[in-house]
Motif scaffolding. Structure first.
Motif, PDB file in Angstrom:
ATOM      1  N   LEU A 173       1.096  -1.097  -0.031  1.00  0.00           N
ATOM      2  CA  LEU A 173      -0.031  -0.085  -0.069  1.00  0.00           C
ATOM      3  C   LEU A 173       0.673   1.322   0.055  1.00  0.00           C
ATOM      4  N   PRO A 174       0.412   2.276  -0.580  1.00  0.00           N
ATOM      5  CA  PRO A 174       1.277   3.468  -0.508  1.00  0.00           C
ATOM      6  C   PRO A 174       2.012   3.979   0.806  1.00  0.00           C
ATOM      7  N   ASP A 175       1.163   3.921   1.853  1.00  0.00           N
ATOM      8  CA  ASP A 175       1.902   4.374   3.203  1.00  0.00           C
ATOM      9  C   ASP A 175       2.983   3.371   3.484  1.00  0.00           C
ATOM     10  N   GLN A 176       2.684   1.893   3.097  1.00  0.00           N
ATOM     11  CA  GLN A 176       3.750   0.974   3.540  1.00  0.00           C
ATOM     12  C   GLN A 176       4.988   1.309   2.639  1.00  0.00           C
ATOM     13  N   LEU A 177       4.930   1.691   1.506  1.00  0.00           N
ATOM     14  CA  LEU A 177       5.887   1.870   0.658  1.00  0.00           C
ATOM     15  C   LEU A 177       6.799   3.032   1.045  1.00  0.00           C
ATOM     16  N   LEU A 178       5.936   4.077   1.351  1.00  0.00           N
ATOM     17  CA  LEU A 178       6.772   5.410   1.838  1.00  0.00           C
ATOM     18  C   LEU A 178       7.338   5.075   3.191  1.00  0.00           C
ATOM     19  N   ALA A 179       7.147   4.189   4.077  1.00  0.00           N
ATOM     20  CA  ALA A 179       7.500   3.762   5.305  1.00  0.00           C
ATOM     21  C   ALA A 179       8.666   3.161   5.066  1.00  0.00           C
ATOM     22  N   LEU A 180       9.263   2.547   3.971  1.00  0.00           N
ATOM     23  CA  LEU A 180      10.524   1.733   3.803  1.00  0.00           C
ATOM     24  C   LEU A 180      11.631   2.693   4.037  1.00  0.00           C
ATOM     25  N   ALA A 240      -0.697   8.957  -4.528  1.00  0.00           N
ATOM     26  CA  ALA A 240      -1.785   8.452  -3.460  1.00  0.00           C
ATOM     27  C   ALA A 240      -1.730   9.424  -2.298  1.00  0.00           C
ATOM     28  N   THR A 241      -0.817   9.639  -1.884  1.00  0.00           N
ATOM     29  CA  THR A 241      -0.718  10.446  -0.630  1.00  0.00           C
ATOM     30  C   THR A 241      -0.389  12.157  -0.782  1.00  0.00           C
ATOM     31  N   SER A 242      -0.463  12.479  -1.890  1.00  0.00           N
ATOM     32  CA  SER A 242      -0.660  13.965  -2.213  1.00  0.00           C
ATOM     33  C   SER A 242      -1.939  14.526  -2.016  1.00  0.00           C
ATOM     34  N   PRO A 243      -2.085  15.947  -1.924  1.00  0.00           N
ATOM     35  CA  PRO A 243      -3.352  16.555  -1.755  1.00  0.00           C
ATOM     36  C   PRO A 243      -4.395  16.008  -2.691  1.00  0.00           C
ATOM     37  N   ALA A 244      -3.824  15.893  -4.033  1.00  0.00           N
ATOM     38  CA  ALA A 244      -4.941  15.891  -5.247  1.00  0.00           C
ATOM     39  C   ALA A 244      -4.821  14.546  -5.732  1.00  0.00           C
ATOM     40  N   GLY A 245      -4.158  13.531  -4.834  1.00  0.00           N
ATOM     41  CA  GLY A 245      -4.193  12.119  -5.121  1.00  0.00           C
ATOM     42  C   GLY A 245      -5.558  11.332  -5.384  1.00  0.00           C
ATOM     43  N   ASP A 246      -6.510  11.537  -4.452  1.00  0.00           N
ATOM     44  CA  ASP A 246      -7.825  10.906  -4.684  1.00  0.00           C
ATOM     45  C   ASP A 246      -8.576  11.514  -5.841  1.00  0.00           C
ATOM     46  N   LEU A 247      -8.395  13.027  -5.985  1.00  0.00           N
ATOM     47  CA  LEU A 247      -9.233  13.471  -7.179  1.00  0.00           C
ATOM     48  C   LEU A 247      -8.638  13.022  -8.387  1.00  0.00           C
ATOM     49  N   VAL A 248      -7.465  12.944  -8.633  1.00  0.00           N
ATOM     50  CA  VAL A 248      -6.711  12.331  -9.806  1.00  0.00           C
ATOM     51  C   VAL A 248      -7.204  10.836 -10.022  1.00  0.00           C
ATOM     52  N   MET A 249      -7.076  10.046  -8.988  1.00  0.00           N
ATOM     53  CA  MET A 249      -7.454   8.694  -9.220  1.00  0.00           C
ATOM     54  C   MET A 249      -9.042   8.444  -9.465  1.00  0.00           C
TER      55      MET A 249
END
Length: 286
Positions: free
Chosen positions: A15-22, A42-51
Motif C-alpha cells: 500500500l502507498p503508506d507501507q511503501l513510503l515507510a520503507l 496517492a498520498t498527495s493532496p490531489a491524489g484522490d481527485l486524480v484517481m
C-alpha cells in the motif's frame, strides 16, 4: 526474470503508506520508479481527485461512489476487492486511463520508394526486420547517396510507444541512427554501401536496387564474441546475418495503433463492457 521484474513482484502489493515507510536507501535503490510515483500520487493532496478522474475515464463511478469504484476496478483486475489500492493497482489505473486517451499520430509522411539519377539517389520508407520483431516498428528511414562524394547519408527516426512499465505514458520521437556510409558499388541501378565508421558491435551493409525497388540492410557481427557497448550493455553475437528491408510502412504502423485501440477496449469497467455488448446485440437484432 530480470532484476526489474523481481523488484516489481516484490513491491507490487504494498500500500502507498507501507511503501513510503520503507528506509530511504531501499526506496531509492530497490523500489521501481513506477511504484514510488504511485505512492507519492496517492498520498498527495490531489491524489484522490486524480484517481477518481482516472476511474471515471475507465467508466467506473469514481466521483459518485469512490470506494465502490475502487473495489470494482480491483475485481476487474482479478484481485481481492478491498477498496484499498496497492501501488501496482494505482500504477495500472493511471496506465489504463492514459492509454485510452492515446490517439494515432503521424509524425512523418508515408513516403516509400527510391529514385536514382546519374549522381544522386534517394530512398525513403519504413525499416522492418525479416522474420523478427523490430524494436521500433513505427519508424522512418531517409537515405541520400551522392556518387561524386562516394557516400550515403543514412538517417532513421522512430516513434517510441510506452508500455505498462514506462514511467511516462506519452509518445516519444527520437533519432535511432544518423550515419555516413561509404559506397562500395554504384553500378547501373544498384548501390552497395558500408559504414564509414566501422567500429560498432555490428556492421550494416546497404544493398539498394532501384530497378526492383528492393532496399535491404544486412547486419553482421563485427566482433569475435559478445560485444560491450559504450552504454555498458552487452550485445550477444548474431547467430546469422540479420536482414532488414525498407518498405511501405503504412500497414505496419496502422497495425501498431490498432493494437493499442484493441488493448484499451479491455481496460473499461466490466459493467460498461456488458452494456456495450447488450447495445450492440440489440442493434443487430433490429
Amino acid at each position: 526474470m530480470r532484476a526489474d521484474d523481481d523488484a516489481a513482484a516484490k513491491y507490487r502489493n504494498y500500500l502507498p503508506d507501507q511503501l513510503l515507510a520503507l528506509p530511504e536507501d531501499e526506496r531509492s535503490s530497490s523500489v521501481p520508479m513506477m511504484f514510488s510515483g504511485a505512492a507519492n500520487l496517492a498520498t498527495s493532496p490531489a491524489g484522490d481527485l486524480v484517481m477518481q478522474a482516472n476511474l471515471n475515464t475507465l467508466m467506473y463511478d469514481g466521483f459518485a461512489d469512490y470506494d465502490g469504484a475502487k473495489r470494482a476496478f480491483q475485481a476487474d483486475l482479478g484481485e481481492e476487492a478491498t477498496g484499498k489500492l496497492t501501488v501496482w493497482q494505482i500504477h495500472s489505473l493511471g496506465y489504463r486511463a492514459s492509454r485510452v486517451n492515446m490517439t494515432s499520430v503521424s509524425f512523418f509522411p508515408f513516403d516509400f520508394g527510391g529514385t536514382m539519377s546519374e549522381n544522386v539517389a534517394f530512398v525513403k520508407g519504413t525499416l522492418e526486420i525479416i522474420d523478427e520483431k523490430i524494436a521500433y516498428p513505427i519508424n522512418h528511414v531517409d537515405i541520400k547517396c551522392r556518387r561524386n562524394e562516394g557516400t550515403c547519408e543514412y538517417r532513421q527516426i522512430a516513434l517510441t510507444l510506452p508500455d505498462e512499465n514506462s514511467w511516462v505514458q506519452s509518445y516519444y520521437v527520437g533519432e535511432i541512427a544518423d550515419e555516413i556510409y561509404r559506397i562500395t558499388r554504384w553500378e547501373g541501378q544498384l548501390i552497395d554501401a558500408v559504414p564509414l565508421n566501422n567500429s560498432a558491435c555490428r556492421t550494416n551493409q546497404l544493398i539498394l536496387n532501384f530497378e526492383t525497388q528492393e532496399f535491404f540492410e544486412v547486419a553482421r557481427n563485427n566482433t569475435a564474441g559478445d560485444c560491450e557497448t559504450m552504454l555498458g550493455m552487452t550485445l550477444p553475437r548474431l547467430e546469422k546475418p540479420r536482414v532488414s528491408r525498407i518498405v511501405d510502412g503504412r500497414e505496419i504502423i496502422s497495425a501498431e495503433f490498432r493494437a493499442i485501440s484493441e488493448e484499451t477496449l479491455t481496460f473499461y469497467s466490466s459493467s460498461f463492457g456488458r452494456r456495450v455488448e447488450e447495445f450492440v446485440s440489440q442493434e443487430r437484432e433490429n
